[in-house]
Motif scaffolding. Structure first.
Motif, PDB file in Angstrom:
ATOM      1  N   ARG C  85     -13.924   4.229 -62.421  1.00 42.57           N
ATOM      2  CA  ARG C  85     -13.081   3.172 -62.115  1.00 42.57           C
ATOM      3  C   ARG C  85     -13.341   1.729 -62.614  1.00 42.57           C
ATOM      4  O   ARG C  85     -12.624   1.251 -63.269  1.00 42.57           O
ATOM      5  CB  ARG C  85     -12.616   3.069 -60.283  1.00 42.57           C
ATOM      6  N   GLY C 137     -10.664   4.738 -52.721  1.00 38.82           N
ATOM      7  CA  GLY C 137     -10.935   5.190 -54.160  1.00 38.82           C
ATOM      8  C   GLY C 137      -9.666   5.840 -55.020  1.00 38.82           C
ATOM      9  O   GLY C 137      -9.825   5.362 -56.271  1.00 38.82           O
ATOM     10  N   GLY C 138      -9.104   6.702 -54.547  1.00 33.91           N
ATOM     11  CA  GLY C 138      -7.902   7.049 -55.262  1.00 33.91           C
ATOM     12  C   GLY C 138      -6.984   5.994 -55.777  1.00 33.91           C
ATOM     13  O   GLY C 138      -6.585   5.731 -56.893  1.00 33.91           O
ATOM     14  N   GLU C 139      -6.851   4.895 -55.108  1.00 33.25           N
ATOM     15  CA  GLU C 139      -6.175   3.815 -55.328  1.00 33.25           C
ATOM     16  C   GLU C 139      -6.793   2.922 -56.455  1.00 33.25           C
ATOM     17  O   GLU C 139      -6.057   2.288 -57.419  1.00 33.25           O
ATOM     18  CB  GLU C 139      -5.731   2.799 -54.041  1.00 33.25           C
ATOM     19  N   GLU C 160     -11.171  11.156 -67.168  1.00 31.60           N
ATOM     20  CA  GLU C 160     -11.059  11.948 -66.005  1.00 31.60           C
ATOM     21  C   GLU C 160     -10.011  11.035 -65.080  1.00 31.60           C
ATOM     22  O   GLU C 160     -10.458  10.911 -63.866  1.00 31.60           O
ATOM     23  CB  GLU C 160     -12.445  11.977 -64.944  1.00 31.60           C
ATOM     24  N   LEU C 163      -9.438  12.231 -61.367  1.00 29.85           N
ATOM     25  CA  LEU C 163     -10.543  12.275 -60.276  1.00 29.85           C
ATOM     26  C   LEU C 163     -10.331  11.447 -59.196  1.00 29.85           C
ATOM     27  O   LEU C 163      -9.734  10.427 -59.285  1.00 29.85           O
ATOM     28  CB  LEU C 163     -11.834  11.468 -61.075  1.00 29.85           C
ATOM     29  N   GLY C 164     -10.396  11.994 -58.095  1.00 28.53           N
ATOM     30  CA  GLY C 164      -9.926  11.829 -56.728  1.00 28.53           C
ATOM     31  C   GLY C 164      -8.688  11.381 -56.225  1.00 28.53           C
ATOM     32  O   GLY C 164      -8.400  10.479 -55.282  1.00 28.53           O
ATOM     33  N   LEU C 165      -7.589  11.838 -57.081  1.00 26.83           N
ATOM     34  CA  LEU C 165      -6.435  11.550 -56.807  1.00 26.83           C
ATOM     35  C   LEU C 165      -5.792  12.903 -56.123  1.00 26.83           C
ATOM     36  O   LEU C 165      -6.147  14.025 -56.083  1.00 26.83           O
ATOM     37  CB  LEU C 165      -5.415  11.450 -57.982  1.00 26.83           C
ATOM     38  N   ALA C 166      -5.019  12.424 -55.084  1.00 20.73           N
ATOM     39  CA  ALA C 166      -4.143  13.670 -54.080  1.00 20.73           C
ATOM     40  C   ALA C 166      -3.369  14.501 -55.379  1.00 20.73           C
ATOM     41  O   ALA C 166      -2.653  14.051 -56.302  1.00 20.73           O
ATOM     42  CB  ALA C 166      -3.400  12.955 -53.148  1.00 20.73           C
ATOM     43  N   PRO C 167      -3.327  15.789 -54.965  1.00 19.06           N
ATOM     44  CA  PRO C 167      -2.385  16.478 -55.917  1.00 19.06           C
ATOM     45  C   PRO C 167      -1.078  16.083 -56.414  1.00 19.06           C
ATOM     46  O   PRO C 167      -0.682  16.221 -57.412  1.00 19.06           O
ATOM     47  CB  PRO C 167      -2.152  17.798 -55.220  1.00 19.06           C
ATOM     48  N   GLN C 171       0.025  15.259 -60.234  1.00 17.62           N
ATOM     49  CA  GLN C 171       1.267  15.652 -60.965  1.00 17.62           C
ATOM     50  C   GLN C 171       2.158  14.633 -61.616  1.00 17.62           C
ATOM     51  O   GLN C 171       2.516  14.648 -62.722  1.00 17.62           O
ATOM     52  CB  GLN C 171       2.321  16.220 -59.869  1.00 17.62           C
ATOM     53  N   GLN C 192     -11.670  17.272 -66.224  1.00 11.57           N
ATOM     54  CA  GLN C 192     -12.221  18.489 -65.764  1.00 11.57           C
ATOM     55  C   GLN C 192     -11.194  19.682 -65.326  1.00 11.57           C
ATOM     56  O   GLN C 192     -11.516  20.671 -65.399  1.00 11.57           O
ATOM     57  CB  GLN C 192     -12.989  18.237 -64.543  1.00 11.57           C
TER      58      GLN C 192
END
Lengths: 368, 417, 235
Positions: C85, C137-139, C160, C163-167, C171, C192
Motif C-alpha cells: 500500500r 486495509g482494503g480501501e 499483488e 491483496l486484502g480485497l473482498a472477492p 472481480q 498470488q
C-alpha cells in the motif's frame, strides 16, 4: 542443523573485547607512564592530562546514560543535564561541612543516583506516554525548571556560588601512599581518576550485559513497533520507565563524580540545555544505540574540547611568529570547526561512526 | 453441542453489543458474537466493514465506546480492586505532602531544620522543633487547603492513568489472546528467532525471579520501601547521636543506615537494570525458550531461517512468522487478520493444515479472511460484517448460499469455491 | 516495449535474482508468477528503480534505464504500485490521488481521470476528504492502485493488487485491468491468485528461485500439469 555461517558478528565479538581491554589497561597505567611527560617536556607543552581525562570519563557516563534512554528505549529526551545537576547537587548537600550529613564521597555515590532515580521516576511516570516530540519538549522544560530551582533554593544549594568544598574521595591511608607516596594532592587526583574510570567501566559492562539480555531484546522490539510488542504481552510503560529511571540514575552518578572532581557543585547554570545538547551530539556522532559509539562520541567531542584544544592553544602560543596573534587561538575557533565536522559527518555517515549494521543499511536506503 | 458447552462454561470469547465510534463515524455498531472453545470462526465482509477495527477492539488497542469484550466470561477491562484504590489514595497523600512542603517554602524550611544549629552541634530534636515552628507560620487552614487540593488532583491523576492502563494490548495479551496483523508488524531489527523470543518475554521475566539471586532480587524489590524507611530512621538517629561527637552506639547506627541504604540501592539497580537475566535460572529459561522458539519455527516451516533478519523473509513467510510469534505467547485464543493475504495456492494449502493443527492443540481461532476457499475449508462458523454490523452468522455453506452475502460481498465468485 | 536481460539483484549476501530475461510488448498484460521468495517483487523494484540491480540490463522503449532514478522513470511512463500500500497516511484520499498525477500538467485530463478512478472504486469517492491513514486495509489498497493509475502510465507495474480485497472488489479490479489494456496501457502484474492472473494475462513468466523457468500463454500454462501442482494447488 548446520552451524551458522561465520558471521562478521562472531569475528568482531572476538576482536572487540581485546581492543577495549587494551584501551582500559592503557588508561589505568597512564598516570605512571613517563613517556608522555618526556615527549611533552621536549615539545615544551605541559601534558598532565588526568583531570581532563576525568572530565571525559564523566561525560562518557552521561552519554551512556542518554544512550540507554534515547538509543535503547527510543525516548527522545533533552533534559539529561537536569539529572546530572541533581546528582551533583545531592553530592554537595550530602558531603559539605556546612550541613550535618557529611556522608563523604562513598555515601554520596549512593545518594546521588538515588535522588536522580527518584526524579526520573517522578518525571517519567506521567510523561513517558507522550509521543517522541512532545516528550522532548517536556524534558526540555524539566531541565530548565530544575536549573532555575537549583539557582533559587539558596539555603540548600548556595545559589550561583555552589556548594563547596565537596568531599574528596576517601580511601585508606595505605592506598593513598601506595598511589602517590607523600604527595597528598596527587593521591587525590589519582583516586578521582581511577574511581571515575572504574565507574565508567562498571557502567559499560552492566549496560553491555543488559543490551545482550532479554531486556535488551525487549527494548529493541519496543523501539521497532510498540503496538506489536504490547500485543505480545510486553509492558511498554514499565520498560520505558525502567530505562528512563536507569538512565537518570546513571546521570546522577556522573553528577556525583563531576562535583567531586571540581570539589564544588558549581553554578547550577552549568547544568543547562547546552550541556544536554552536547551530550546528545556525542551520542549521535558516535552512533545512536551503540555502547561503543557512545564512548567514542564522548571521547571525540569532549576530548576535542578538553584535551586537544588547550594543547593546540599552547602549541600555537609557542610557535615563533604566530604566538600572541589574536587569531592564533584555537579555542576561539573550536566550535566552528566542530560544527563543520558534524555537518560533514552527517553527510558521510548519517547513522554515526559506530552505527549498527542494520541502521547503516536503513540510512543508506533512505539516502538513495 | 454448543448449547451444552455454553451451559457448562462461558464461551471463550463473547462480544456484547460492541460499539466503536471515531468522532461521528461508527466503525462498529453493536456487534454480538460468541466463539466457543476449540472453534474456528471466520469473519468476512466487504472492505471497510470494520473487521480489523473489531480485532483492534478485542485486543485492547481501542477501547469500545459501548459494549464489552469477555474472555472466558470475564470482561477484559478489569474492575478496580482494593489495591488499586489504595494506590490512588497513596499517590494523593504523597502529592498532598509534597504540595504542603513546597507551599511552605522548602528553602526556608531547610534553613529552619538542617541549618537550625551549626553542623557539629546539630540535633534532631532541635531540627524537629524548627520544623514545627516553620510550619506554624502558615495557618492550619492554608495547609489543609493546599493538601486537599493536591490530594484530589494527584489522586484523580493516578486514577486516570489507571483507567487508561486497565485495558491495553498487554493486559489483553496476558488473558491469553494473541494476534497477527493485516499489515505485517514484525520487529524489523531482530532476527526471526528473536521475534519469537520477544513474545515469550513475559514468561522469561517470571523465570528471572527463580534461583538464589533471583529471589534476592525480588525480595529486595519488595523490601525496598520499608528498607528505605528503616535506613532513613537509622540515619537520622545516627546523625543525632554523632553530634556531639561519637559516643556509644553512634558509629554502629550510622553503619547500619549506610549498609541498609547500600543494599536497597544495589537491589534497586539490579531490579531496574533487569540483571535478573544473569542468574542461572534465567539462563536455563532462556535456553529452554530458544528450544521452544526453534520448535515453533520448525512447525510453521521457518526452521532454516531462524538467524535471518525478519524483514529479509518473503511476504508469505513473514505471515507465518507472525503466527509463530503469536503462538509463542501460549494463547487460548488466536486472532488471525488475513493470514492468507499474499500467499499462493500451495501456501494456502499448507496454511489450512497449520490452522487445523493449531486448533487441535487446543487454541480457539478467530480469523478474518477474503480467500473463500480457506474459509470454506476450515471454518466451523462464519460471521458476516457489513458497515460495522453483524448481518449473518452460520456454517460456511449457509453463509455462502445467503443471497444478501452474495450481493454485498461474494459476487459470482461465491458460486465457485 | 520493455526488455529485461540477465537481471541480477542481491540483498546483502542473499542473491534474489540470478539472471532474469523476459520481454513485455506494447499493449500486453504479462503476469509474473512464482512461489514465495521467487523474486517477483524484486524484479518489479528493479524495473521501477527502487532497487539497483547488481547486473543485467533494462530497456524501456529502446532506452537503457540504467542510471535513471525512480522519479524520472515515472516521467518516462513507468508507474509502480508497490506491495504493502504505502499511502500517504496524513493526506486525504483526494490529495493522495493528486500526488499520483504530479508529473502531469493537463488539469482537465487529471480531473476526468479522477472521476474515472472514483467510478471504479466508489468507496474512494465517499472517503474523498478522509485522511488515508484512517481507511481500512482494503480501501488503502484501492487507493494505492488509483494513485498509480493517476500518472497515466504506459507501463503499469502492479504488485499483488488483489491483496486484502473482498472477492467482489477483486472481480471488479480484474475487469479494470482488462479495460486498461483496451485503452492501451501495458500491464506487468504480480499476483498470488495465479488462476485469476493466468486467466487474465496474455503471457505469463514463471519465476523460481530468481530465474525464469517457463514463459508462455496464460491459458496454456494454466493447463500445464507440472505448474498446476506447484502453484495452483487444489483450489
Amino acid at each position: 542443523m548446520a552451524p551458522p555461517p561465520p558471521a562478521t558478528g562472531a569475528a568482531t565479538a572476538m576482536r572487540r573485547p581485546s581492543l577495549e581491554l587494551g584501551l582500559l589497561v592503557l588508561l589505568l597505567a597512564y598516570p605512571w607512564l613517563p613517556i608522555f611527560d618526556l615527549a611533552a617536556d621536549a615539545a615544551g607543552v605541559p601534558l598532565r592530562l588526568e583531570p581532563r581525562l576525568v572530565t571525559v570519563f564523566i561525560y562518557a557516563l552521561l552519554v551512556l546514560a542518554l544512550n540507554l534512554q534515547v538509543g535503547q528505549a527510543g525516548l527522545l529526551q533533552l533534559g539529561i543535564a537536569a539529572f546530572f545537576g541533581i546528582g551533583a547537587m545531592t553530592t554537595g548537600v550530602l558531603t559539605v561541612t556546612k550541613f550535618p550529613f557529611q556522608l563523604g564521597f562513598w555515601g554520596a555515590l549512593l545518594g546521588a543516583p538515588a535522588a536522580a532515580l527518584l526524579a526520573g521516576l517522578l518525571l517519567g511516570a506521567p510523561t513517558l506516554r507522550l509521543r517522541g516530540d512532545y516528550l522532548a519538549i517536556v524534558t526540555l522544560g524539566f531541565g530548565e525548571v530544575v536549573r532555575t530551582v537549583l539557582l533559587n533554593l539558596e539555603h540548600i544549594t548556595d545559589g550561583p556560588r555552589g556548594l563547596n568544598p565537596v568531599a574528596e574521595i576517601w580511601a585508606p591511608a595505605g592506598l593513598r601512599t601506595w598511589l602517590a607516596g607523600d604527595d597528598g594532592s596527587r593521591a587525590s587526583l589519582l583516586l578521582t581518576y581511577h574511581v571515575a574510570l572504574g565507574v565508567l567501566v562498571a557502567a559499560f559492562v552492566v549496560l553491555r550485559v543488559l543490551e545482550r539480555s532479554r531486556v535488551g531484546r525487549a527494548l529493541s522490539a519496543l523501539r521497532d513497533d510498540e503496538l506489536a510488542a504490547a500485543c505480545m504481552g510486553l509492558d511498554p510503560a514499565r520498560l520505558k520507565l525502567q530505562a528512563f529511571a536507569g538512565g537518570a540514575a546513571l546521570a546522577g552518578i556522573a553528577g556525583c563524580l563531576y562535583a567531586t572532581n571540581l570539589t564544588t557543585t558549581a553554578d547550577p547554570n552549568n547544568y543547562d540545555f547546552n550541556n544536554a545538547i552536547m551530550v546528545l551530539c556525542c551520542l549521535i556522532l558516535g552512533g545512536l544505540g551503540t555502547l561503543r559509539g557512545a564512548l567514542l562520541g564522548a571521547a571525540l567531542v569532549i576530548g576535542f574540547d578538553n584535551v586537544l584544544s588547550p594543547l593546540l592553544d599552547r602549541a600555537l602560543q609557542q610557535l615563533p611568529g604566530v604566538g600572541g596573534h589574536p587569531l592564533a587561538n584555537f579555542s576561539a575557533w573550536r566550535w566552528m570547526l566542530f560544527g563543520l565536522l558534524l555537518v560533514v559527518m552527517m553527510r558521510v555517515r548519517p547513522a554515526g561512526l559506530f552505527a549498527p549494521a542494520t541502521a547503516r543499511a536503513a540510512a543508506g536506503e533512505a539516502a538513495r | 453441542m454448543t448449547a451444552a458447552r455454553t451451559a457448562a462454561a462461558p464461551p471463550r470469547l463473547e462480544l456484547r453489543g460492541l460499539t466503536l465510534r471515531f468522532g461521528g463515524l461508527k466503525a462498529l455498531d453493536g456487534v454480538d458474537l460468541q466463539v466457543a472453545e476449540g472453534e474456528i470462526c471466520a469473519i468476512i465482509g466487504p472492505n471497510g466493514a470494520g473487521k480489523t477495527s473489531l480485532f483492534n477492539t478485542i485486543t485492547g488497542i481501542y477501547e469500545p465506546s459501548a459494549g464489552a469484550v469477555l474472555v472466558d466470561g470475564d470482561d477484559v477491562r478489569q474492575p478496580a480492586r482494593q489495591a488499586d484504590v489504595a494506590g490512588w489514595l497513596g499517590v494523593g497523600l504523597f502529592g498532598a505532602m509534597a504540595a504542603i512542603l513546597v507551599a511552605s517554602d522548602v528553602d526556608a524550611m531547610w534553613a529552619a531544620t538542617v541549618k537550625s544549629l551549626p553542623p557539629d552541634r546539630w540535633r534532631l530534636d532541635v531540627a524537629l522543633q524548627g520544623l514545627g515552628a516553620h510550619l506554624a507560620k502558615r495557618s492550619l487552614f492554608d495547609h489543609a487547603m493546599t493538601g486537599a487540593l493536591a490530594f484530589v488532583l494527584c489522586g484523580l491523576g493516578a486514577r486516570a492513568i489507571w483507567l487508561r492502563g486497565r485495558c491495553t494490548p498487554q493486559t489483553v495479551a496476558l488473558r491469553g489472546v494473541a494476534r497477527t496483523f493485516q499489515n505485517i508488524r514484525l520487529f524489523s531489527q531482530l532476527s526471526v528467532r528473536d521475534n519469537v523470543l520477544v513474545a515469550m518475554d513475559r514468561r522469561l521475566r517470571g523465570a528471572a525471579g527463580i534461583g538464589a539471586i533471583g529471589r534476592l532480587r525480588v525480595a529486595a524489590g519488595d523490601a525496598a520501601l520499608p528498607g528505605v524507611g528503616v535506613a532513613l530512621i537509622a540515619l537520622l538517629a545516627g546523625l543525632q547521636a554523632t553530634h556531639p561527637p561519637a559516643v556509644g552506639p553512634a558509629p554502629l547506627l550510622a553503619a547500619v543506615a549506610l549498609g541498609a541504604l547500600a543494599l536497597v540501592g544495589i537491589a534497586w539497580v539490579l531490579r531496574i537494570l533487569g540483571l535478573g537475566a544473569l542468574t542461572a535460572a534465567a539462563r536455563d529459561a532462556e535456553a529452554e525458550a530458544r528450544r521452544e522458539a526453534d520448535a515453533l519455527l520448525a512447525r510453521v516451516g521457518l526452521g532454516e531461517r531462524a538467524d535471518d533478519r525478519a524483514t529479509a523473509l518473503p511476504y508469505g513467510d513473514q505471515r507465518r512468522l507472525e503466527i509463530a510469534r503469536a503462538l509463542a505467547t501460549r494463547p487460548k485464543l488466536l486472532l488471525l487478520d488475513e493470514p492468507a493475504a499474499g500467499m499462493n495456492a500451495s501456501d494456502i494449502e499448507r496454511l489450512k493444515v497449520l490452522i487445523a493443527e493449531i486448533r487441535a492443540s487446543g487454541v480457539t481461532v478467530l480469523l478474518i479472511e477474503h480467500h473463500m476457499s480457506l474459509v470454506m475449508a476450515i471454518a466451523d462458523r462464519v460471521a458476516v460484517l457489513v458497515h460495522g454490523r453483524g448481518v449473518a452468522t452460520g456454517t460456511p455453506a449457509e453463509v455462502r448460499a445467503d443471497p444478501a452475502v452474495i450481493a454485498a460481498y461474494l459476487g459470482d465468485e461465491g458460486a465457485q469455491p | 516495449m520493455l526488455s529485461v536481460r540477465g537481471l541480477e539483484a542481491r540483498y546483502g549476501s542473499v542473491q534474489a535474482l540470478r539472471g532474469v530475461d523476459f520481454d513485455v510488448a506494447e499493449g500486453e498484460i504479462v503476469a509474473l508468477v512464482g512461489g514465495n521468495g521467487a523474486g517477483k517483487s524484486t524484479t518489479l523494484c528493479c524495473i521501477s528503480g527502487l532497487l539497483a540491480p547488481s547486473a543485467g540490463s533494462l530497456t524501456f522503449e529502446g532506452r537503457d534505464l540504467q542510471g535513471i532514478p525512480a522519479h524520472d522513470r515515472v516521467r518516462l511512463g513507468l508507474s509502480h504500485c508497490p506491495e504493502g500500500r504505502r499511502v500517504f497516511a496524513r493526506m486525504t484520499v483526494a490529495e493522495n490521488l493528486q500526488i499520483g498525477a504530479i508529473t502531469r500538467a493537463d488539469k482537465a485530463a487529471i480531473a476526468s481521470d479522477l472521476d474515472q478512478i472514483e467510478a471504479i472504486f466508489p468507496v474512494l469517492a465517499q472517503r474523498r476528504t478522509q485522511a488515508a491513514g484512517t481507511l481500512s486495509g482494503g480501501e488503502q489498497q484501492m487507493l494505492a492502485i488509483g494513485r498509480a493509475l493517476m500518472s497515466r502510465p504506459r507501463l503499469l507495474l502492479l504488485d499483488e493488487p488483489s491483496l486484502g480485497l473482498a472477492p467482489l472488489i477483486v472481480q471488479a479490479l480484474f475487469a479494470v485491468i482488462a479495460d486498461l489494456r483496451r485503452r492501451g496501457t501495458t500491464v506487468l502484474l504480480v499476483e498470488q491468485n495465479a488462476r485469476a492472473a493466468l486467466g487474465l494475462c496474455d503471457r505469463a513468466v514463471v519465476l523460481e528461485r530468481g530465474t525464469v523457468i517457463v514463459t508462455g500463454r496464460g491459458s496454456d500454462l494454466l493447463h500445464d500439469p507440472a505448474l498446476h501442482a506447484a502453484y495452483f494447488g487444489g483450489s
